[in-house]
Design an enzyme around this catalytic site. Structure first.
Site, short mmCIF file in Angstrom:
data_model
loop_
_atom_site.label_atom_id
_atom_site.label_comp_id
_atom_site.label_asym_id
_atom_site.label_seq_id
_atom_site.Cartn_x
_atom_site.Cartn_y
_atom_site.Cartn_z
N CYS A 382 34.55 26.09 14.24
CA CYS A 382 33.66 24.97 14.57
C CYS A 382 32.91 25.22 15.87
O CYS A 382 32.65 24.30 16.65
CB CYS A 382 34.42 23.66 14.62
N ALA A 383 32.59 26.48 16.11
CA ALA A 383 31.79 26.90 17.26
C ALA A 383 30.90 28.05 16.80
O ALA A 383 30.93 29.14 17.36
CB ALA A 383 32.67 27.30 18.43
#
Length: 460
Positions: A382-383
């Site tokens: 999630c980056a």
């Protein structure tokens, strides 16, 4: 299986100064191995969700029979629960070193906290955020003018980049900087105090995403001079569905409630024209509409007390020994590349991501689980912009969080993350280092295939 001749064979427990891990739930859970037999599960995915501290679980279990709806209830359990809820707010404020006028608002998570802050931004507020942020910090600012800052390669460059961006503002209106305290990908510590000083000098406020920092290091709002702090209970050894936004009250008080409903309203009356007139709370309750997650809030407060009582100095010292152990072990495997923004010597918490030459990261993570009973994470965490930058990929290259795009053994646009903390036994780290070395040296002992977007053992 063979081991590299230079492998370190001593364990952290050989150091008499090394504190014992804090008791957590699941520490004795056994899982099956695809090669036969069982092994105690090594939970090394703390950066996603940390296991509940035993003390937190015990506190929650002791309170559960006394649960009641908070605020305005006349019954004993309701009054007891209200006191517990509001005392939990004070505990969190103390844990974060809040200033006297700060508010502590309970939310569902860090993501919820930052979306709350995004919802209360003043009109025409400018937001500055580094591309290196977790999506929880990168994406909530949909109604603001957002400037995305390129990934810095040193802490000093991060400060200089922010200073230049703020100096180039076209207006003197409100502005907000959002920055992480510790990367959820590399674990590296960011120069929060220096970034806060740069933000304030440039006429901006700053919110600290402490989701990965608070479980590993003390966080003091006043000392760091940040305006807000956001974090999640499920990363702070309290996985019961609550989070926190703490800090300046004015933007929170001036905005419409995040959710409209009971609890946020102080008075509701019909108007002469047939409409409804609402007098909203000016306290934290303004943004806590609905029946709150009392157990989740109490769990966070319990975790705050447990970490404080254990002493962060001892917790940090032990974790840094674990970090050194993992880094030393991975450094002994030439095929492993540890991902870093600020360099190998940058201070970090117990979070490291890496890729292995010749391996699909999802295949490697699957083998760690199936053959060694080790739970890590693979993907883009999630980056996405940050991992793409660290892997040197083109922004348009295919890849999504947690999904292998290549067959086992082929290169894929994702990485492997190992993360640990106050509840991690020495043996879990030792087993992980040994497993990485053995997989690289000898290969997997089982065949794997892709199923529903995940790499799994082929049971044929």
């Amino acid at each position: 299986m063979s081991a590299r001749p230079n492998a370190v064979t001593t364990t952290l427990s050989d150091d008499p100064a090394c504190a014992a891990p804090l008791p957590v739930l699941g520490r004795e859970v056994s899982v099956p191995l695809v090669t036969g037999g069982e092994v105690t599960y090594a939970a090394l995915d703390y950066a996603a969700s940390a296991p509940a501290l035993q003390r937190v679980w015990d506190d929650v279990a002791a309170y559960a029979p006394y649960y009641g709806s908070v605020h305005r209830g006349a019954g004993y359990l309701s009054q007891l629960s209200t006191d517990l809820f509001e005392n939990s707010r004070r505990t969190v404020a103390e844990f974060l070193g809040c200033r006297p006028d700060d508010q502590v608002v309970f939310t569902r998570s860090t993501t919820d906290s930052l979306n709350l802050l995004a919802a209360v931004l003043p009109a025409e507020c400018e937001v500055f955020v580094f591309e290196t942020e977790h999506h929880a910090s990168l994406l909530p600012w949909r109604d603001a003018q957002v400037t995305y800052l390129n990934a810095p390669r040193t802490p000093g460059e991060a400060v200089a980049t922010l200073e230049r961006a703020l100096a180039g503002r076209g207006t003197a209106g409100p502005a907000l900087v959002c920055v992480t305290g510790a990367s959820n990908v590399t674990g590296e510590l960011w120069p929060v105090r220096e970034l806060a000083a740069a933000a304030h000098a440039g006429g901006a406020r700053i919110v600290l995403d402490a989701a990965q920092l608070a479980p590993h290091h003390p966080v003091d709002i006043a000392e760091l001079e940040v305006d807000w702090v956001a974090f999640s209970g499920h990363k702070l050894y309290a996985p019961f569905g609550s989070g926190v936004l703490a800090g300046r009250a004015d933007w929170l008080q001036d905005a419409e409630p995040y959710l409209a409903g009971g609890g946020a309203s102080r008075k509701v009356a019909r108007r002469a024209d047939g409409g409804v007139e609402v007098d909203w709370h000016t306290t934290a309750a303004r943004h806590e509409a609905g029946s709150p997650n009392v157990i989740g809030v109490y769990a966070i407060a319990s975790a705050c007390k447990a970490l404080t009582d254990a002493g962060f100095d001892a917790l940090v010292a032990r974790e840094q020994r674990l970090v050194a152990r993992v880094r030393e072990g991975l450094a002994g495997v030439p095929e492993v590349k540890v991902l870093s923004l600020f360099g190998d010597d940058a201070p970090r918490v117990g979070v490291l991501s890496f890729v292995v030459e010749g391996w699909n990261s999802s295949h490697f993570a699957a083998a760690l689980s199936a053959e060694y009973g080790i739970g890590v994470r693979d993907g883009l965490f999630c980056a996405h912009p940050l991992v793409r930058t660290l892997l040197g990929s083109d922004p348009q290259d295919p890849g999504e969080c947690g999904a292998p795009e290549a067959e086992p053994g082929e290169r894929s646009l994702n990485a492997i993350r190992v993360s640990f903390g106050a509840g991690t036994p020495d043996e879990h780290v030792d087993r992980f280092v040994r497993a990485v070395r053995e997989l690289v040296t000898d290969g997997a002992r089982w065949n794997y295939r892709t199923e529903d977007g995940r790499c799994v053992p082929d049971r044929g």
